[in-house]
Write a protein that holds these residues in place. Structure first.
Motif, mmCIF file in Angstrom:
data_model
loop_
_atom_site.group_PDB
_atom_site.id
_atom_site.type_symbol
_atom_site.label_atom_id
_atom_site.label_comp_id
_atom_site.label_asym_id
_atom_site.label_seq_id
_atom_site.Cartn_x
_atom_site.Cartn_y
_atom_site.Cartn_z
ATOM 1 N N GLY A 4 -3.164 -8.040 31.889
ATOM 2 C CA GLY A 4 -3.171 -8.450 30.429
ATOM 3 C C GLY A 4 -4.234 -7.617 29.804
ATOM 4 O O GLY A 4 -4.683 -6.516 30.400
ATOM 5 N N LYS A 5 -4.601 -8.520 28.578
ATOM 6 C CA LYS A 5 -6.000 -7.678 27.971
ATOM 7 C C LYS A 5 -7.132 -7.656 28.723
ATOM 8 O O LYS A 5 -7.633 -8.730 29.016
ATOM 9 C CB LYS A 5 -6.037 -8.252 26.448
ATOM 10 C CG LYS A 5 -7.071 -7.687 25.575
ATOM 11 C CD LYS A 5 -6.960 -8.249 24.330
ATOM 12 C CE LYS A 5 -8.412 -7.699 23.395
ATOM 13 N NZ LYS A 5 -8.099 -5.999 23.276
ATOM 14 N N THR A 6 -7.692 -6.633 28.614
ATOM 15 C CA THR A 6 -9.029 -6.487 29.517
ATOM 16 C C THR A 6 -10.277 -6.565 28.215
ATOM 17 O O THR A 6 -10.410 -5.916 27.360
ATOM 18 C CB THR A 6 -9.543 -5.247 30.052
ATOM 19 O OG1 THR A 6 -8.501 -5.185 31.031
ATOM 20 C CG2 THR A 6 -10.744 -4.946 30.745
ATOM 21 N N GLU A 7 -10.949 -7.898 28.479
ATOM 22 C CA GLU A 7 -12.235 -8.015 27.292
ATOM 23 C C GLU A 7 -13.122 -6.978 27.547
ATOM 24 O O GLU A 7 -13.550 -6.724 28.671
ATOM 25 C CB GLU A 7 -12.730 -9.335 27.594
ATOM 26 C CG GLU A 7 -11.856 -10.677 27.553
ATOM 27 C CD GLU A 7 -12.493 -11.712 27.732
ATOM 28 O OE1 GLU A 7 -13.690 -12.097 27.176
ATOM 29 O OE2 GLU A 7 -12.225 -12.735 28.494
ATOM 30 N N ILE A 167 -7.842 -5.691 35.086
ATOM 31 C CA ILE A 167 -9.182 -6.584 35.141
ATOM 32 C C ILE A 167 -9.377 -7.342 34.122
ATOM 33 O O ILE A 167 -8.939 -6.990 32.884
ATOM 34 C CB ILE A 167 -10.331 -5.762 35.776
ATOM 35 C CG1 ILE A 167 -10.700 -4.695 34.617
ATOM 36 C CG2 ILE A 167 -9.879 -4.825 37.005
ATOM 37 C CD1 ILE A 167 -11.978 -3.747 34.828
ATOM 38 N N ALA A 168 -10.112 -8.569 34.331
ATOM 39 C CA ALA A 168 -10.309 -9.319 33.250
ATOM 40 C C ALA A 168 -11.233 -8.823 32.144
ATOM 41 O O ALA A 168 -10.977 -9.090 31.020
ATOM 42 C CB ALA A 168 -10.922 -10.662 33.617
ATOM 43 N N ALA A 169 -12.322 -7.975 32.451
ATOM 44 C CA ALA A 169 -13.302 -7.892 31.451
ATOM 45 C C ALA A 169 -14.231 -6.461 31.963
ATOM 46 O O ALA A 169 -14.219 -6.167 33.155
ATOM 47 C CB ALA A 169 -14.147 -9.014 31.368
#
Length: 319
Positions: A4-7, A167-169
């Motif tokens: 999903g969206k990577t912060e 990846i998350a962020a």
């Protein structure tokens, strides 16, 4: 793997706390170090470590480096011989990784060690990375934050280009100042082996240990960075070039007319810091112009030049 969206996080108290929270829940966060950006995950979590291999497309036989805040934290998971203690006193925190025997009850995921009875440990010097390690309170595995085998990332944009959505962020701490990965040693009371050239020149280490035994491309991978093909752009590279091919992307070293240069002044420290950024730029130019090769000038094989040439040789290896 679709995440999903990577912060994108900034390196303030809130960003560091958010990164630590994500890591504690098994997510992956790209973190700045003085060498390159690392793809960090909880080294005690099988799920987090499996996600590192999946996100990078990394072969499971290639072990991960565990990042820790202190020698005391290292002693909790590994035996530290006298030679390693001398090296730690001289070079930790900093761009040195040591491969050490695992202790019983170490608590690490078996994916970290790739089935070996040793573990690669580093105490990074980067203030942001150290702040995250302090906030997480557990060992953090962190190989370079890029698709496996490709050019290592020295900026947050490099990470985003390779891993966005996987990846998350990304914690954006600016450019990495050393620019090549850590030197990896296997110290023992009977002698010290050099497993990877890196951010601490061999000469500086040998002043403390005496001559090192080089073991950088063994038959069986013992540490990260030992695969013969690694750090590679998509465009074929030619090394030690006279830079006389008008159809190639030219990367110079020292005074000259090449469009890109590792260092105008021929400074090896500057060249190491610029290496991966210049390779990213050269690859993008090659794609934009339809060039089929990147030609790189000769770099002296001394000091940090050994690490630079190690990366260039692996980047140019047949794939």
């Amino acid at each position: 793997m679709a995440h999903g969206k990577t912060e994108t996080l900034i390196p303030d108290a809130a960003g560091i706390a958010r990164a630590a929270d994500l890591l504690r829940t098994g997510q992956l966060v790209a973190l700045p170090t003085e060498t390159v950006y690392g793809l960090a995950g909880d080294a005690t979590s099988n799920i987090a470590c499996a996600r590192i291999f999946e996100a990078k497309g990394r072969p499971r036989f290639n072990p991960l480096i565990v990042h820790l805040p202190s020698v005391g934290a290292a002693e909790a998971i590994a035996a530290i011989p006298d030679t390693a203690r001398q090296l730690a006193a001289a070079f930790w925190p900093g761009p040195l990784t040591m491969v050490l025997p695992l202790r019983d009850g170490h608590g690490l995921s078996p994916l970290v060690t790739a089935g070996l009875d040793t573990v690669a440990i580093r105490l990074p010097a980067h203030a942001v990375m150290r702040a995250v390690l302090g906030a997480v309170g557990r060992p953090v595995a962190a190989p370079s934050a890029n698709p496996s085998g490709r050019i290592s990332p020295t900026t947050a944009d490099h990470v985003r280009a390779g891993l966005d959505g996987r990846i998350a962020a990304i914690l954006d701490g600016g450019p990495c100042n050393v620019g090549v990965e850590s030197t990896i040693l296997a110290p023992a009371d009977t002698g010290t082996r050099l497993l990877r050239e890196g951010g601490i020149p061999r000469e500086a280490i040998e002043a403390l240990t005496g001559p090192l035994v080089s073991d950088t491309t063994p038959g069986k991978v013992q540490a990260p960075g030992q695969l013969s093909s690694h750090y590679a752009p998509t465009t074929q590279m030619v090394l030690n070039s006279a830079l006389d091919d008008p159809d190639a992307i030219l990367v110079g070293f020292g005074p000259g007319t090449a469009e890109l240069t590792l260092s105008d002044s021929g400074d090896l420290t500057e060249a190491a810091a610029n290496l991966f950024r210049i390779l990213h730029e050269a690859d993008a130019l090659a794609e934009a112009r339809g060039a089929t090769a990147i030609h790189v000038a000769r770099v002296p094989h001394e000091g940090l030049g050994r690490a630079i040439n190690d990366r260039l040789t692996r980047a140019a290896a047949p794939r």
